[in-house]
Design a protein around this motif. Structure first.
Motif, PDB file in Angstrom:
ATOM      1  N   GLU A  81      12.761  33.029  20.248  1.00  0.00           N
ATOM      2  CA  GLU A  81      12.688  31.720  19.614  1.00  0.00           C
ATOM      3  C   GLU A  81      14.076  31.308  19.150  1.00  0.00           C
ATOM      4  OE1 GLU A  81       9.768  31.586  16.571  1.00  0.00           O
ATOM      5  OE2 GLU A  81       8.118  32.238  17.873  1.00  0.00           O
ATOM      6  N   LEU A  82      14.555  30.209  19.700  1.00  0.00           N
ATOM      7  CA  LEU A  82      15.884  29.722  19.372  1.00  0.00           C
ATOM      8  C   LEU A  82      15.826  28.234  19.059  1.00  0.00           C
ATOM      9  CD1 LEU A  82      17.899  31.535  22.173  1.00  0.00           C
ATOM     10  CD2 LEU A  82      18.182  31.909  19.722  1.00  0.00           C
ATOM     11  N   SER A  83      16.568  27.833  18.033  1.00  0.00           N
ATOM     12  CA  SER A  83      16.700  26.414  17.719  1.00  0.00           C
ATOM     13  C   SER A  83      17.636  25.764  18.720  1.00  0.00           C
ATOM     14  CB  SER A  83      17.259  26.241  16.302  1.00  0.00           C
ATOM     15  OG  SER A  83      16.428  26.884  15.347  1.00  0.00           O
ATOM     16  N   PRO A  84      17.554  24.438  18.888  1.00  0.00           N
ATOM     17  CA  PRO A  84      18.505  23.763  19.782  1.00  0.00           C
ATOM     18  C   PRO A  84      19.943  24.055  19.361  1.00  0.00           C
ATOM     19  CG  PRO A  84      16.720  22.281  19.204  1.00  0.00           C
ATOM     20  CD  PRO A  84      16.543  23.514  18.350  1.00  0.00           C
TER      21      PRO A  84
ATOM     22  N   GLU B  20      27.376  28.500  16.629  1.00  0.00           N
ATOM     23  CA  GLU B  20      25.984  28.560  16.189  1.00  0.00           C
ATOM     24  C   GLU B  20      25.214  29.758  16.734  1.00  0.00           C
ATOM     25  OE1 GLU B  20      22.469  25.355  15.230  1.00  0.00           O
ATOM     26  OE2 GLU B  20      23.867  24.917  16.844  1.00  0.00           O
TER      27      GLU B  20
ATOM     28  N   ARG C 285      23.203  22.993  18.611  1.00  0.00           N
ATOM     29  CA  ARG C 285      23.669  21.643  18.270  1.00  0.00           C
ATOM     30  C   ARG C 285      25.018  21.302  18.893  1.00  0.00           C
ATOM     31  NH1 ARG C 285      22.991  22.225  11.922  1.00  0.00           N
ATOM     32  NH2 ARG C 285      23.717  24.303  12.549  1.00  0.00           N
TER      33      ARG C 285
ATOM     34  N   ASP D  79      26.903  23.080  10.069  1.00  0.00           N
ATOM     35  CA  ASP D  79      26.380  22.915   8.710  1.00  0.00           C
ATOM     36  C   ASP D  79      27.495  22.610   7.717  1.00  0.00           C
ATOM     37  OD1 ASP D  79      23.644  23.370   9.394  1.00  0.00           O
ATOM     38  OD2 ASP D  79      24.055  25.522   9.477  1.00  0.00           O
TER      39      ASP D  79
ATOM     40  N   ARG E  89      19.120  35.650  14.422  1.00  0.00           N
ATOM     41  CA  ARG E  89      17.809  35.365  13.834  1.00  0.00           C
ATOM     42  C   ARG E  89      16.677  35.529  14.840  1.00  0.00           C
ATOM     43  NH1 ARG E  89      20.245  30.055  10.776  1.00  0.00           N
ATOM     44  NH2 ARG E  89      20.808  31.074   8.802  1.00  0.00           N
ATOM     45  N   SER E  90      16.965  35.214  16.108  1.00  0.00           N
ATOM     46  CA  SER E  90      15.917  35.275  17.126  1.00  0.00           C
ATOM     47  C   SER E  90      15.437  36.694  17.388  1.00  0.00           C
ATOM     48  CB  SER E  90      16.421  34.648  18.431  1.00  0.00           C
ATOM     49  OG  SER E  90      17.310  35.519  19.119  1.00  0.00           O
TER      50      SER E  90
ATOM     51  N   GLN F  79      22.068  31.968  15.212  1.00  0.00           N
ATOM     52  CA  GLN F  79      20.732  31.730  15.728  1.00  0.00           C
ATOM     53  C   GLN F  79      20.236  32.851  16.635  1.00  0.00           C
ATOM     54  OE1 GLN F  79      18.804  29.611  14.511  1.00  0.00           O
ATOM     55  NE2 GLN F  79      20.259  28.336  13.409  1.00  0.00           N
TER      56      GLN F  79
END
Length: 405
Positions: free
Chosen positions: A30-33, A139, A35, A368, A146-147, A143
């Motif tokens: 699971e990864l966020s886009p 990023e 950015r 961020d 976290r994944s 990320q």
């Protein structure tokens, strides 16, 4: 014929890659886009001037081939079959020349540095582990960690502190479950470089706690003062992994070649086992050209460092003329900096509008850090890009959106 036996699950000091762990990786990541990449996907190849480039001036394949008299013929004879999974011997030997204590057998070639980040995190980390990441950062360093299901803490650096490294804060983040510390030196996006005493302290702290140091060194060898260069982490610490790339300091991102170097055989084997499920091996032409480039890397570095040194005074003058809008901690390494911006309401929207006007800055929101932009000064056409930005500012086109509160 030897039969390959996958590395077993061993102690935490030398992790293997058990089948259950590999299955969990492949079942869901699971990864966020991303950015940065989503922003660049919209503008990078359609905007006239890149004023936020993270890499240095590139060159053609023809220019690379001119570095060795018979290179053109050897490239044409390159066999376009599979290459060795860890990288061909010529390439690994060329990479090993960057290091003092890490040899060719301790190098693993990846398809760009991004793959190295993905492989190292997912080969090493499990749910319940804890990771410390130096921020602000590229990023994926956050990320992808976290994944894995690991808990991630940020070792934060702040503009207000001159981007200083708070060593006491780092020590306070370490827990019994901490397994890895991610460093990025020279640093993206600030262009700053950790002082040698601080680096030695960090390595000592990692050794005392048995941490893996994952050292992102893609801007190494582009220190503005070569005397300030830090040693490669893999040479200083037996549990360090140095991440490198042909993209940034050497200006050859189109070759899509990266690598990791580590003296920890368990870590290296775990990454190699997972790589069998990603790219398996590198491109044969890219391997040839990357090895060629690294054998003559000083030629590439001399030109790129000359561009950086020529462009930095232009930026100094620009920031002096626009001191009410821009201020920065002057970079000491790499071709990027991270100035603070005031007086512009919606900075991301301004960068979008500026791209439409022909010049691309990267908004700090992708790190961020919404009050900053990333600026790049490793390209020969930076003066032209800076002229477009200055004309935009002088015309008052930056006075858009609501003031930032």
């Amino acid at each position: 014929m030897d039969v390959y036996t996958p590395p077993p699950l061993t102690s935490r000091a030398h992790p293997g890659l058990p089948a259950a762990h590999l299955s969990a990786i492949l079942d869901v990541v699971e990864l966020s886009p991303f950015r940065i990449e989503r922003f660049y996907a919209r503008y990078e190849h359609s905007t006239r001037f890149m004023l936020s480039s993270s890499d240095c001036e590139s060159r053609t394949i023809g220019a690379l081939l001119e570095l060795e008299p018979d290179a053109h013929g050897r490239l044409l004879e390159t066999w376009c079959g599979y290459t060795e999974s860890p990288g061909g011997s010529a390439l690994r030997q060329a990479i090993a020349s960057l290091y003092e204590r890490s040899g060719a057998e301790e190098v693993l070639v990846t398809s760009c540095a991004e793959e190295g980040i993905f492989l190292l995190y997912h080969a090493l980390l499990r749910p319940g582990d804890h990771v410390i990441v130096e921020t602000p950062c590229y990023e994926s360093a956050l990320q992808v960690a976290r994944s894995t299901g690991a808990e991630v803490s940020q070792w934060r650096r702040r503009y207000e502190d001159g981007w200083a490294h708070d060593l006491d804060a780092l020590a306070g983040l370490i827990r019994p479950a901490t397994r890895l510390l991610y460093l990025n030196q020279p640093h993206n996006p600030t262009g700053t470089l950790m002082a040698r005493p601080a680096f030695d302290h960090v390595i000592g702290l990692a050794r005392a706690h048995g941490l893996v140091v994952f050292s992102d060194e893609v801007y190494r060898e582009l220190e503005h003062d070569p005397a300030a260069r830090l040693p490669a982490a893999c040479d200083e610490y037996e549990r360090a992994v140095s991440l490198g790339s042909i993209s940034k300091s050497y200006g050859l991102p189109g070759l899509r070649t990266g690598w990791i170097a580590t003296r920890d055989a368990g870590l290296r084997d775990a990454v190699a086992a997972l790589k069998d499920y990603t790219t398996i091996c590198a491109s044969a032409p890219s391997e040839f050209l990357t090895a060629l480039a690294l054998r003559h890397r000083q030629v590439l570095l001399d030109r790129n460092l000359a561009i950086v040194r020529r462009n930095l005074p232009l930026l100094d003058g620009f920031f002096e003329r626009h001191a009410g809008t821009f201020a920065w901690i002057r970079p000491t390494a790499s071709p990027i900096g991270f100035p603070r911006v005031t007086g512009i309401g919606d900075l991301t929207r301004y960068c979008e509008q500026l791209a439409e006007a022909g010049v691309l800055l990267l908004p700090g929101s992708v790190y961020d850090q919404p009050g900053h932009v990333r600026i790049g000064f490793g390209r020969a056409n930076m003066p032209d890009a800076l002229n477009v930005l200055e004309a935009n500012l002088n015309n008052g086109q930056h006075r858009t959106g609501r003031p930032r509160e």
